[in-house]
Design an enzyme around this catalytic site. Structure first.
Site, PDB file in Angstrom:
ATOM      1  N   CYS A   1      -4.882  -2.708   5.383  1.00 30.68           N
ATOM      2  CA  CYS A   1      -4.758  -1.886   6.583  1.00 30.68           C
ATOM      3  C   CYS A   1      -5.894  -2.117   7.574  1.00 30.68           C
ATOM      4  O   CYS A   1      -6.117  -3.242   7.997  1.00 30.68           O
ATOM      5  CB  CYS A   1      -4.624  -0.420   6.191  1.00 30.68           C
ATOM      6  SG  CYS A   1      -3.898   0.615   7.472  1.00 30.68           S
TER       7      CYS A   1
ATOM      8  N   LYS B   1     -10.711   0.678  -0.421  1.00 34.04           N
ATOM      9  CA  LYS B   1     -10.525   0.693   1.026  1.00 34.04           C
ATOM     10  C   LYS B   1     -11.721   1.344   1.721  1.00 34.04           C
ATOM     11  O   LYS B   1     -12.241   2.365   1.280  1.00 34.04           O
ATOM     12  CB  LYS B   1      -9.239   1.444   1.376  1.00 34.04           C
ATOM     13  CG  LYS B   1      -8.839   1.373   2.838  1.00 34.04           C
ATOM     14  CD  LYS B   1      -7.464   2.023   3.037  1.00 34.04           C
ATOM     15  CE  LYS B   1      -6.993   1.923   4.469  1.00 34.04           C
ATOM     16  NZ  LYS B   1      -5.648   2.518   4.644  1.00 34.04           N
TER      17      LYS B   1
ATOM     18  N   GLU C   1       0.849  -1.184   0.000  1.00 35.19           N
ATOM     19  CA  GLU C   1       0.000   0.000   0.000  1.00 35.19           C
ATOM     20  C   GLU C   1       0.890   1.241   0.000  1.00 35.19           C
ATOM     21  O   GLU C   1       1.922   1.275   0.664  1.00 35.19           O
ATOM     22  CB  GLU C   1      -0.897  -0.019   1.236  1.00 35.19           C
ATOM     23  CG  GLU C   1      -1.882   1.123   1.327  1.00 35.19           C
ATOM     24  CD  GLU C   1      -2.659   1.111   2.631  1.00 35.19           C
ATOM     25  OE1 GLU C   1      -3.704   1.773   2.682  1.00 35.19           O
ATOM     26  OE2 GLU C   1      -2.208   0.461   3.600  1.00 35.19           O
TER      27      GLU C   1
END
Length: 501
Positions: free
Chosen positions: A196, A163, A60
């Protein structure tokens, strides 16, 4: 049809981002900056191919320097990424992608095709929106997403993931409101991807019975409990998956740590805060056959919001885990138990010779603030306390544990992630072969072992009790985002000073 195989060689690339040489004011300048890093990706793909790798995962934020990002600059770098559910797309072959606006997508598609390799790349995706009908539509009439893109070995886009839980990214990205797993087939089995703080996907792994995950990350380490290799190996071990975790390598923000993990532990990992360069990790993974569980999946649409009386600890204001409730281990062998609310952590232990540092049992049951989210944790740990202060960064271990059994009572969920971290030559390491874990018995070391214990941790994420801080997204950047950016930079500076001391 994808022909199954008995093993598969895979790679993850921990990348140290090359910052742009000049400011970005045009698409051409943005592409020049992106190519500085995509060229390094290409070198990693060529090296991987020479080693027989069939799939590679990139980190990322690996394509751009996070320190220079704004909404305007991200707009210059973003591209419209097709969703496979809308039909077959191969940017390397199809004429509509032979334009400057799709140059990076085409580059990666061709890279995958020419090297006969599956690839997962993190980049900036865009979607047009209408303010009249979409309340979340910003002033620039587009939604910019932190995006994972998966390509198969023919260059086809086989998965796209936006995301959901942003981490101080509100200044340039929008949060996806449609939480979904991005899935695709490979010779080793079905893969999924997320990133994440969207790390709650263990439920979705169980829902779809996915046993292989590609995980691009920009993981900010929070010693001594919530560090990359601890969390990633624990996730793989509990969820019984192969996890390909690729983090960006940014030492000034304590962002590093990658690995290839299996249900048995770490196949290979890299956790070096002292080496400022990229690293390619290669390992073989095996198929995993696990019966789909019957448990009900947690509903994320109805979070439990904290009351005004809840004590929410801010991880990044603190930068440590001193807020846990600790009880010191004082004898060479014995049992120590400590409780918070109705959650109790208990350790039975024996050390070799004597304690050469202070160790304690710690417990926490509550919300932790991280970015735009309040995340509910239950933590049970045995940990070294440097300078007699528990919850701080550990730099050296001399005490060896001959035996340790760590378990807890009062879990609010069955999603408990176990990790056992040791320290050799002042470097944190994983030693998956010295301990076992069961839901009933907790962590228990194997007979005849003696290890320099950094920490043993049982960490539960109670996803149903998470809550959002409802950070408002706007364009241009509003005052709240500026405050968050300042807060983040203060944390970065503090972490850097602490690491250097």
């Amino acid at each position: 049809y994808v022909r199954p195989v008995s093993s598969w060689k895979v790679a993850v690339f921990e990348h140290q981002v090359i910052p742009p040489k000049t400011d970005m004011e045009t698409r051409e300048e943005a592409l020049d900056a992106l190519k500085l890093n995509s060229d390094v990706y290409h070198e990693a793909v060529l090296e991987s191919r020479s080693k027989g790798v069939k799939m590679i995962v990139f980190p990322e934020y690996g394509l751009y320097d996070i320190n220079t990002l704004t909404r305007t600059r991200m707009d210059l770098m973003a591209e419209k990424v097709p969703h496979p559910k809308h039909g077959h797309r191969n940017p390397c072959d199809e004429p509509e992608y032979q334009t400057q606006s799709s140059e990076m997508l085409r580059t990666f598609s061709c890279m995958a095709k020419e090297n006969d390799m599956y690839m997962v790349v993190n980049m900036a995706g865009r979607e047009p929106c209408r303010r009249a009908t979409e309340p979340e539509c910003p002033g620039d009439k587009q939604l910019l997403y932190n995006t994972n893109v998966a390509f198969n070995n023919e260059g086809d886009v086989v998965a796209r993931y936006y995301k959901t839980h942003l981490f101080w990214e509100e200044g340039w990205f929008n949060s996806s409101k449609n939480y979904e797993m991005a899935l695709w087939d490979t010779p080793i089995g079905k893969f999924g991807t997320f990133m994440c703080f969207d790390f709650q996907a263990v439920q979705l792994i169980e829902q779809y019975n996915v046993r292989h995950i590609a995980y691009p990350a920009s993981w900010v380490n929070l010693p001594p409990i919530y560090q990359s290799i601890q969390s990633h190996s624990a996730f793989a071990r509990f969820a019984k998956i192969n996890l390909l975790a690729a983090s960006v390598h940014r030492l000034e923000t304590s962002t590093y740590g990658s690995g290839i993990y299996s249900p048995n532990g770490a196949e290979i990992f890299y956790f070096r805060p002292d080496i400022p360069k990229s690293k390619l990790l290669v390992a073989e993974i095996l198929p995993i056959h696990v019966k789909k569980p019957e448990q009900t999946v947690v509903n994320f649409d109805n979070p439990v919001f904290p009351s005004e009386d809840d004590d929410v600890q801010d991880l990044f204001d603190r930068g440590d885990f001193a807020f846990l409730k600790y009880k010191r281990m004082t004898t060479r062998a014995g049992t120590v138990e400590v409780c918070q609310k109705s959650f109790c952590c208990k350790a039975r232990y024996a050390v070799k010779d004597r304690f050469k540092e202070v160790y304690a049992v710690g417990v926490y049951d509550g919300l932790l603030s991280a970015g735009a989210n309040n995340l509910y944790f239950q933590i049970c740990t045995v940990i070294q306390c440097p300078h007699k202060k528990c919850g701080l960064k550990i730099s050296k271990v001399r005490t060896h544990f001959k035996y340790l059994n760590l378990r807890a009572d009062g879990w609010l969920d069955r999603y408990v992630f176990p990790s056992y971290t040791v320290m050799y030559n002042n470097y944190i390491a994983l030693d998956p072969f010295v301990w076992n874990y069961t839901e009933a018995g907790g962590i228990e070391t194997k007979p005849g072992t003696s290890t320099p214990l950094h920490s043993a941790n049982l960490v539960a994420r109670i996803y149903a009790k998470d809550s959002s801080k409802h950070v408002h997204q706007s364009h241009p950047i509003d005052e709240g985002v500026i405050k968050m950016a300042v807060k983040y930079m203060l944390y970065v500076m503090a972490a850097y000073v602490y690491a250097a001391s």
